[in-house]
Write an enzyme that holds these catalytic residues in place. Structure first.
Site, PDB file in Angstrom:
ATOM      1  N   SER A 184     -33.326 -19.366 -13.758  1.00  0.00           N
ATOM      2  CA  SER A 184     -34.707 -18.954 -14.022  1.00  0.00           C
ATOM      3  C   SER A 184     -34.848 -17.443 -13.910  1.00  0.00           C
ATOM      4  O   SER A 184     -34.163 -16.796 -13.111  1.00  0.00           O
ATOM      5  CB  SER A 184     -35.628 -19.638 -12.991  1.00  0.00           C
ATOM      6  N   TYR A 201     -37.704 -21.516  -3.749  1.00  0.00           N
ATOM      7  CA  TYR A 201     -37.231 -22.070  -5.030  1.00  0.00           C
ATOM      8  C   TYR A 201     -36.379 -21.020  -5.748  1.00  0.00           C
ATOM      9  O   TYR A 201     -35.231 -21.286  -6.135  1.00  0.00           O
ATOM     10  CB  TYR A 201     -38.400 -22.488  -5.935  1.00  0.00           C
ATOM     11  N   LYS A 258     -32.053 -20.679  -6.692  1.00  0.00           N
ATOM     12  CA  LYS A 258     -31.431 -20.354  -7.980  1.00  0.00           C
ATOM     13  C   LYS A 258     -30.443 -19.197  -7.798  1.00  0.00           C
ATOM     14  O   LYS A 258     -29.342 -19.200  -8.328  1.00  0.00           O
ATOM     15  CB  LYS A 258     -32.491 -19.977  -9.028  1.00  0.00           C
TER      16      LYS A 258
END
Ligand code: WQD
Length: 341
Positions: free
Chosen positions: A126, A151, A155
């Site tokens: 992302s 989050y 990643k």
């Protein structure tokens, strides 16, 4: 015999659209999904589109023995790894849940792949790894900043894990695809974004407001340093995004990758503000949207959009579907979901 690709999280939003494109390109697909954020009916949607039902295994990638058994019983030519929790706000409230799920599932996958000498992975990443970039448009060489959420941190850590794994298992090769803001749905309207509960993302909230499921869209702030004061993002059609995954997995299978770990930004290269999305939606669908400006949402960055030259030149891939057609596809999907199409 079609080569078999494992798609983890394949009943999810981007995963399901990627399964369709893989099948359209002659691959057999096996999905592993625990259905924690998707529904089994997605398999019907995929089959309606491609007339082929993917293999499906419902289990959690955190269950190491099940992951190992899968690889003992299937010879996969590559893995596309989507399965992860992805709600930014929830990750702030429940960081341990995010670190365990998103990292342990990757570790189990990599270990099982090594045990059977499976060498190719496309990883779903992302643009959140860039935070608020210093320069725009943002290239793959931009600094990876301290993640703004657990989050986003999962990643970043996942990309590091994959690179360290490659260092120890030099036959392994991976491509990390850093998505900007995926929106829209397959033109058939048989698959699309299925947010569970109140959507946190803009476009599903827009379509649910337009269809009467939500009373009013809240625009989180119009006092940013942007032309109309609202935040800017790079909204990319989910089918365009799915097609990039097919190109990436073929690149690995055909050994065309130039480095054992490659990263590509997947966006349109164009930034759109929240108000521009609203007005474009209204024009494309002829639906008037009820919205109001409210305070900023904590954690939102002001503006981000991709420099897509590397993906365009190296992958020969470019986002093609217009913002209008993309927002219309989201609206058609919303109507289909509510039995109104
Ligand atoms: C877009 C813009 C909001 C809802 C997140 C993740 C990112 C990726 C995509 C997984 C922002 C505004 C939104 C609303 C609004 N997910 N907005 N009212 O935050 O850019 O990205 O989803 O990979 O990692 O961070 O997407 O759709 O939530 O917000 O005004 O009801 O719309 O403030 O400016 P975001 P979003």
């Amino acid at each position: 015999m079609r080569p078999l690709i494992l798609v983890t999280g394949g009943t999810g939003y981007i995963g399901s659209h990627t399964v369709v494109e893989l099948q359209n390109n002659g691959f057999e697909v096996a999905i592993i999904d625990n259905l924690s954020n998707s529904s089994i009916e997605v398999l019907d949607g995929i089959e309606k589109i491609t007339k082929r039902r993917p293999l499906f295994y419902q289990f959690d990638l955190c269950e190491e023995n099940k992951v190992n058994n899968f690889f003992k019983n299937h010879s996969v030519i590559a893995v596309i790894h989507f399965a992860a929790f992805k709600a930014v706000g929830e990750s702030v409230a429940e960081p341990l849940k995010y670190y365990k799920n998103n990292l342990l599932s990757l570790l189990n996958l990599l270990k099982a792949m090594k045990s059977v000498n499976s060498q190719n992975m496309v990883f779903s990443s992302s643009c959140t790894v860039y935070g608020q970039p210093d320069e725009l448009p943002v290239t793959e060489k931009a600094a990876i900043k301290k993640a703004l959420s657990p989050y986003g941190n999962t990643k970043q850590i996942s990309e590091e894990i994959i690179q360290d794994h490659i260092f120890s298992f030099n036959l392994f090769k991976a491509i990390s695809l850093r998505y900007f803001n995926p929106i829209g749905a397959h033109t058939s309207a048989f698959i699309g974004e299925l947010p569970i509960g109140i959507p946190s993302n803009l476009v599903p909230f827009i379509t649910q407001t337009a269809i009467g499921e939500r009373g009013c869209l809240q625009v989180f702030g119009n006092d940013y340093n942007t032309p109309d004061g609202t935040c800017i993002r790079d909204y990319i059609n989910v089918v365009d995004l799915a097609k990039a995954h097919v190109i990436a997995v073929k690149r690995l299978i055909e050994n065309k990758n130039k480095k054992s770990f490659e990263v590509f930004n997947l966006g349109t290269g164009k930034g759109s503000s929240v108000l521009e999305i609203i007005f474009t939606f209204e024009a494309a669908t002829k639906q008037k949207l009820n919205y109001k400006i409210v305070d900023r949402r904590p954690g939102d960055i002001e503006r981000v959009f991709a420099d897509t030259r590397f993906a365009n030149e190296e992958l020969g891939w470019k986002a093609e579907i217009s913002l209008q057609d993309t927002l219309l596809s989201a609206w058609n999907w919303e109507k289909y979901c509510r039995g109104k199409s």
